[in-house]
Design an enzyme around this catalytic site. Structure first.
Site, PDB file in Angstrom:
ATOM      1  N   TRP A   1       0.821  -1.214   0.000  1.00 40.78           N
ATOM      2  CA  TRP A   1       0.000   0.000   0.000  1.00 40.78           C
ATOM      3  C   TRP A   1       0.852   1.261   0.000  1.00 40.78           C
ATOM      4  CZ3 TRP A   1      -0.832   3.657   4.115  1.00 40.78           C
ATOM      5  CH2 TRP A   1      -1.869   4.562   3.867  1.00 40.78           C
ATOM      6  N   HIS A   2       1.972   1.246   0.720  1.00 47.49           N
ATOM      7  CA  HIS A   2       2.845   2.413   0.755  1.00 47.49           C
ATOM      8  C   HIS A   2       3.600   2.612  -0.558  1.00 47.49           C
ATOM      9  CE1 HIS A   2       2.245   2.315   5.149  1.00 47.49           C
ATOM     10  NE2 HIS A   2       2.644   3.570   5.116  1.00 47.49           N
ATOM     11  N   GLY A   3       3.903   1.546  -1.266  1.00 48.44           N
ATOM     12  CA  GLY A   3       4.633   1.679  -2.529  1.00 48.44           C
ATOM     13  C   GLY A   3       5.559   0.506  -2.756  1.00 48.44           C
TER      14      GLY A   3
END
Length: 807
Positions: free
Chosen positions: A356-358
């Site tokens: 989700w963060h990358g």
């Protein structure tokens, strides 16, 4: 204007796109405040969606709204076309599109050139879309299969497209969060639930908003002061490699500590925006008078992060709302019902958080490392709980605190530098591993070692005393009720009550079990199609609708209206209680609570002690008969709720004891006030230079001491304890005044005459009663240190904090 923006950006050391984003981000505060002035439900939804889209356009450009539109439409389409699987479909489609955007923007030069893109806002928006779809999917599940969070957030009715867009883009809240639920948004917009103003209480958000703004200013000031001394870019400089082990380790801590204040600033601004809109309100405290709580928008607990006693508590104090989302929609749903969660569920949850963060190596390594960090902290915590020695407990607590500081700042090296350096540097796999290797991978080796040691040195937690304390409280209440001072005799009463209750329960369930096959034939299988709700051609007038239990929006019932010529039908229900059947005639639109009140007249059971079982499921008192398809001739089983009856009896005993103590305290207070008038009369007489009878002073002292003895014999809590303490101080003050009078009254006059004290046998208190009062005074004086010591021991409470957040 462009030149002014460039000048402003250069003065604070950021690029023009970043400055534009910061200005729009701060503008969410006045935009959220103006939401309060918008009249009407539909107008509020429109304002929420339009203001969010406008701020996104000013921050990231027109393409950002197109990116936001894709997951929003995918989620809504899944809810409309295939509700039974809309949650899992939206989860993979939303994360798939988010990963694609991460990959696309990672290949560009925006970050390297100091620019900014919309992926951060898209991350928050994706969580909102997924949670809405999953909650709408939960609306189809049986109530007994739902957890408490699912029951609270489930959606029975599909929200309109305007409500959906307003929820996703509300006043720019998607910029940096916090994440909130669709059901909360609808209740906030419509003024229902905790936001209802019919109780006469309306919380003011301005004090909490000012607090959040002051917190944001302090965080930004500390960040600007510390960042020149501890820049994250130093990890790639040759001077860092020349330092020793301890200096590298300390610099990792200081650089992580400095970088975190930037996140604290961002979350404080978003918290202020949500609070001033009113959405941040989360209820009232139980204090007197009650105070409003504003925890819904809280995304970080600064002291909780910096002084964390265990790594397990980090997800509950850092990025709080996202951690809550991961628990409810990932972690809890990976745990099989009836089984205990393990390391695999934790690792899967942290992996989802990393994606989700990358898709950067630094992010993925950090979240895998954090799973090891939490698992290692759990081992230390279990060892701490397994020992009964106070010294060892303190040693383990200090060890867990030091372990958390070390591993947390070691792990976040690859995460914190993501917004400071180019993607080709520290976020690369090689540089992240090199930063860990510079301190000999201590933050990775230490958690793995602790996990392996947990298999060699297993921890057996100490036995809990909560159940024993609960039984003691019940026995004490029973002792007060039955008039016995012996706890063991009271225990016999409690045990007898439980045996009788258990016997009655067996009789009821024996009758139900003997007819199980007939019951299965009587109850028909409900239709899987959704029930209730309005048609497509319904009028969107908020005054014509009401919310049923469970969140279903239906047309409001008006029993006094003559618009409908069709009368409300009355149905006949057969209710089985034990071996007896009762035929009840009741309105088809009545609730189960109304049915319980009617059954109380027939069975003698209190409505709170009744359980109504319909179609093999216990029904809530707020549920309606027609909604659950109770028809004429339907059969319902009534069972006595033994636990509710026991709880109600205990509450009644507790209330009776409190009322008795309050009444006694009031009587003593009236007596003290009457004696206070007599003390005042004597004091006035002496102040005028006259003498008083010594026997009057002694008699008044004796009755006041009797009141003091009664007060010391009383055992009260809460406000009554405060009243008792104040009354004791008042009595003691009067006694001290009488002692001073007695001393002053015995001083000889200037002419040498002595005060003649007349001995009168016609006293209001006899000699025998006076001796009895003196004996009570001596006994009270002797027992007072022991009573104070006992009271101090009873008031001391051992606080324990269970850091096992995910268990």
């Amino acid at each position: 204007m462009e030149l002014d923006m460039e000048t402003m950006a250069a003065s604070i050391g950021v690029s023009v796109p970043v400055l534009r984003f910061l200005l729009c981000f701060v503008a969410t505060i006045p935009v959220s405040f103006l939401w309060r002035l918008v009249p009407g439900r539909l107008a509020k939804h429109t304002y929420s969606a339009f203001s969010g889209a406008l701020l996104s356009y000013l921050s990231f450009g027109f393409s950002s709204n197109l990116h936001f539109l894709v997951p929003m439409l995918l989620g809504y389409t899944a809810m409309v076309l295939y509700r039974p699987k809309c949650g899992i479909i939206t989860f993979f489609l939303g994360f798939g599109y988010l990963i694609g955007c991460h990959v696309y923007y990672m290949s560009g030069d925006a970050w390297k050139e100091g620019g900014i893109d919309a992926t951060g806002a898209l991350m928050v928006l994706t969580l909102k879309v997924i949670s809405c779809a999953i909650n709408y999917n939960d609306g189809l599940l049986k109530e007994e299969d739902l957890r408490e969070a699912q029951k609270k957030n489930q959606l029975v009715k599909l929200p309109s497209l305007l409500e959906y867009f307003g929820y996703c883009l509300c006043c720019g809240s998607h910029f940096a969060g916090p994440v909130y639920e669709m059901k909360d948004y609808l209740e906030w917009t419509e003024g229902k639930g905790i936001w209802a103003t019919d109780k006469g209480r309306k919380p003011s958000p301005y004090g909490a908003t000012v607090r959040a703004l002051l917190q944001a200013a302090i965080c930004m000031g500390l960040y600007l002061y510390l960042v020149p001394y501890h820049p994250l870019s130093r990890f790639t400089e040759p001077i860092y490699q020349e330092w020793g082990f301890w200096k590298k380790l300390s610099y990792q801590y200081m650089s992580g500590f400095t970088a975190r204040w930037k996140y604290y600033f961002i979350w404080s601004i978003s918290e202020a925006a949500v609070i001033i809109s009113g959405l941040g309100f989360s209820g009232w405290t139980e204090s007197s008078p009650p105070k409003p709580k504003w925890d819904r928008a809280k995304n970080v607990d600064i002291l909780g992060v910096e002084l964390a006693k265990s790594a397990v508590v980090i997800p509950t104090v850092w990025n709080i709302q996202v951690s809550t989302w991961l628990r409810h929609y990932v972690y809890d749903r990976l745990v099989t019902k009836g089984k205990k969660p393990g390391f695999l569920q934790l690792l899967a949850t942290q992996t989802v958080s990393a994606v989700w963060h990358g898709l950067y190596p630094g992010y993925i390594i950090f979240f895998v490392q954090s799973a090891l960090m939490i698992a290692g902290s759990r081992v230390i915590y279990r060892w701490e709980q397994a020992t009964n020695m106070a010294l060892l407990k303190n040693v383990f607590a200090l060890m867990n605190f030091a372990y958390t500081l070390l591993v947390l700042n070691y792990s976040c090296v690859g995460f914190m530098v993501s917004l400071s350096l180019s993607l080709s540097e520290v976020l690369s796999m090689r540089e992240t591993i090199a930063s860990y290797g510079s301190v000999y991978y201590i933050g990775t080796i230490l958690p793995i070692t602790l996990i392996l040691l947990s298999y060699i040195i297993p921890a057996k937690p100490a036995r809990s005393k909560a159940r024993k304390q609960q039984q003691t409280d019940k026995c004490q209440l029973a002792a007060d009720f039955f008039g016995h001072s012996d706890i063991e005799l009271a225990f016999c009463h409690v045990l007898l009550f439980k045996v009788c209750s258990y016997n009655a329960t067996l009789q009821v369930f024996w009758g139900v079990a003997s007819k199980s096959r007939k019951v299965e034939g009587m109850f028909s299988i409900p239709n899987k199609k959704s029930i209730g709700g309005a048609g497509e051609g319904s009028v969107n007038n908020p005054e014509e609708w009401e919310v049923r239990p469970g969140g279903m929006l239906v047309q409001k019932r008006d029993l006094n209206s003559n618009q409908s010529c069709v009368p409300i039908p009355t149905i006949k229900i057969r209710v089985k209680y034990g071996s007896t059947y009762h035929e009840i005639r009741i309105s088809s639109q009545a609730s189960f609570g109304e049915l319980k009140k009617m059954l109380a007249d027939h069975t003698g059971l209190h409505p709170l002690d009744q359980k109504l079982i319909y179609k093999n499921k216990e029904r809530d008192s707020k549920a309606y008969l027609d909604v659950l398809r109770v028809k004429d001739g339907s059969k319902i089983v009534l069972v006595e709720d033994i636990a509710s009856k026991e709880k109600r009896c205990l509450e009644m005993l507790k209330t009776t004891r409190i009322e008795k103590s309050s009444k006694s305290l009031s009587q003593i207070s009236l007596e003290v006030d009457k004696f206070a008038q007599q003390v005042k009369v004597l004091e006035t007489t002496i102040s005028r230079g006259s003498k008083v009878q010594l026997v009057d002073v002694e008699n008044l002292t004796g009755v006041l001491m009797t009141c003091l003895v009664k007060l010391d014999e009383m055992v009260v809590n809460g406000e009554l304890k405060l009243q008792k303490t104040m009354l004791e101080k008042k009595v003691q003050k009067h006694i001290e005044t009488l002692d001073a009078m007695k001393l002053q009254n015995t001083i000889p006059r200037r002419n040498g005459d002595k005060i003649l004290v007349k001995q009168n046998d016609q006293h209001s208190i006899g000699k025998g009663q006076k001796v009895q009062i003196q004996e009570k005074q001596k006994s009270l004086t002797a027992q007072r240190p022991m009573m104070q010591q006992t009271r101090m021991q009873s008031d001391s409470v051992v606080f324990t904090t269970k850091w096992e957040t995910f268990e």
